[in-house]
Design an enzyme around this catalytic site. Sequence first.
Site, PDB file in Angstrom:
ATOM      1  N   LYS A 204      55.003  27.007  85.466  1.00 49.15           N
ATOM      2  CA  LYS A 204      53.824  27.829  85.186  1.00 49.15           C
ATOM      3  C   LYS A 204      52.566  26.994  84.982  1.00 49.15           C
ATOM      4  O   LYS A 204      52.621  25.795  84.724  1.00 49.15           O
ATOM      5  CB  LYS A 204      54.091  28.770  84.013  1.00 49.15           C
ATOM      6  CG  LYS A 204      54.942  29.944  84.505  1.00 49.15           C
ATOM      7  CD  LYS A 204      55.106  31.060  83.531  1.00 49.15           C
ATOM      8  CE  LYS A 204      55.972  32.143  84.191  1.00 49.15           C
ATOM      9  NZ  LYS A 204      56.411  33.141  83.227  1.00 49.15           N
ATOM     10  N   ARG A 238      64.611  31.157  82.137  1.00 51.40           N
ATOM     11  CA  ARG A 238      64.365  31.487  83.548  1.00 51.40           C
ATOM     12  C   ARG A 238      63.794  30.256  84.237  1.00 51.40           C
ATOM     13  O   ARG A 238      62.766  29.733  83.804  1.00 51.40           O
ATOM     14  CB  ARG A 238      63.388  32.659  83.596  1.00 51.40           C
ATOM     15  CG  ARG A 238      63.167  33.264  84.971  1.00 51.40           C
ATOM     16  CD  ARG A 238      62.245  34.474  84.852  1.00 51.40           C
ATOM     17  NE  ARG A 238      61.966  35.067  86.158  1.00 51.40           N
ATOM     18  CZ  ARG A 238      61.022  34.638  86.967  1.00 51.40           C
ATOM     19  NH1 ARG A 238      60.266  33.609  86.632  1.00 51.40           N
ATOM     20  NH2 ARG A 238      60.834  35.228  88.132  1.00 51.40           N
TER      21      ARG A 238
HETATM   22  C1  7PM Z   1      52.537  33.177  86.967  1.00 51.59           C
HETATM   23  C2  7PM Z   1      53.166  34.009  86.090  1.00 51.59           C
HETATM   24  C3  7PM Z   1      53.155  32.725  88.098  1.00 51.59           C
HETATM   25  C4  7PM Z   1      54.433  34.352  86.370  1.00 51.59           C
HETATM   26  C5  7PM Z   1      54.429  33.072  88.352  1.00 51.59           C
HETATM   27  C6  7PM Z   1      55.089  33.910  87.484  1.00 51.59           C
HETATM   28  C7  7PM Z   1      58.684  35.861  84.320  1.00 51.59           C
HETATM   29  C8  7PM Z   1      59.337  36.925  84.923  1.00 51.59           C
HETATM   30  C9  7PM Z   1      57.988  36.023  86.336  1.00 51.59           C
HETATM   31  C10 7PM Z   1      58.940  35.559  82.943  1.00 51.59           C
HETATM   32  C11 7PM Z   1      60.478  37.396  82.967  1.00 51.59           C
HETATM   33  C12 7PM Z   1      57.328  33.169  88.229  1.00 51.59           C
HETATM   34  C13 7PM Z   1      56.467  34.230  87.725  1.00 51.59           C
HETATM   35  N1  7PM Z   1      57.860  35.289  85.229  1.00 51.59           N
HETATM   36  N2  7PM Z   1      60.237  37.692  84.259  1.00 51.59           N
HETATM   37  N3  7PM Z   1      58.892  37.015  86.185  1.00 51.59           N
HETATM   38  N4  7PM Z   1      59.845  36.367  82.322  1.00 51.59           N
HETATM   39  N5  7PM Z   1      61.349  38.137  82.270  1.00 51.59           N
HETATM   40  O1  7PM Z   1      57.213  32.050  87.714  1.00 51.59           O
HETATM   41  O2  7PM Z   1      58.365  34.655  82.323  1.00 51.59           O
HETATM   42  O3  7PM Z   1      58.121  33.413  89.131  1.00 51.59           O
HETATM   43  S1  7PM Z   1      57.081  35.813  87.799  1.00 51.59           S
END
Ligand code: 7PM
Length: 264
Positions: A204, A238
């Site tokens: 992130k 995750r």
């Molecule tokens: C910015 C924010 C870029 C988030 C990419 C993402 C989460 C999720 C995602 C999390 C849960 C990514 C994401 N992040 N579901 N889905 N928790 N529960 O890194 O932090 O793929 S999307």
Amino acid sequence: MGVLNVTGDSFSDGGRFERPDDALRQALRMADEGASIIDIGGESTRPGARPADLALELNRVVPVIAALRRESAVFISVDTSKPEVMRAAVDAGADIINDVRALQGPGALAAAALTGAGVCLMHMKGEPRTMQDSPSYDDVVGEVSTFLRGRIAAAQQAGIPAPRIAIDPGFGFGKTASHNLELLRELPRLQDLARPILAGLSRKSMLAKLTGRAVGDRMAGSVALAAIAVINGARIVRAHDVAATLDAVRVAAAVIQGEEFDGT
Ligand code: 7PM
């Protein structure tokens, strides 16, 4: 929890898994590396993203879930906010609904309850398209905690029993790097909610701020954050880089277990 992004959005995967064969291969690889859960998402929730079309999202995720279910006993979660996708995903073999909108959308609570699946309830401030436009809080941990407490109650009222619920502070979802760091530092406060905490920190953008590195070069930083999250109470992590993250989780778990740790 290994991340399988089946959107056309290559933001954080360093490669997209749009073709079902490639997606299945990546899922099996993460399971082989030790992931207990594969999180399959067909709607991009990255900052600036727009909601995905229903048919597109169904066509992306359902065949991959069905194929993975045939090939592996690994737990499957579906990253979606749409009731139709929840139902189709669980019919195809998904075990868990991971909704970054915490089942607040029309019909989402009822649909999730009817499936009997586990759910992950995540905090997000705003909507993906605009959530990173100067987010602000008086008390970020208090606000996230109060929100999650309310969503746990709503889920239980809809018929989702507490043992099927996990919670997630939603790192990066309407939060600055300093909000994310405060949430990570104060993560133990979310243990008051008595549900397993899921932490998604992998690759992130807070790591851009902390390390200056591009998205494809954030594994070491992500692994460090994973270890800190576990030390501070996270029980599901995750991650894109499953093998490296699992080493960090094992190390952190051994530190927590202290004298109980018998070397195995
Ligand atoms: C910015 C924010 C870029 C988030 C990419 C993402 C989460 C999720 C995602 C999390 C849960 C990514 C994401 N992040 N579901 N889905 N928790 N529960 O890194 O932090 O793929 S999307």
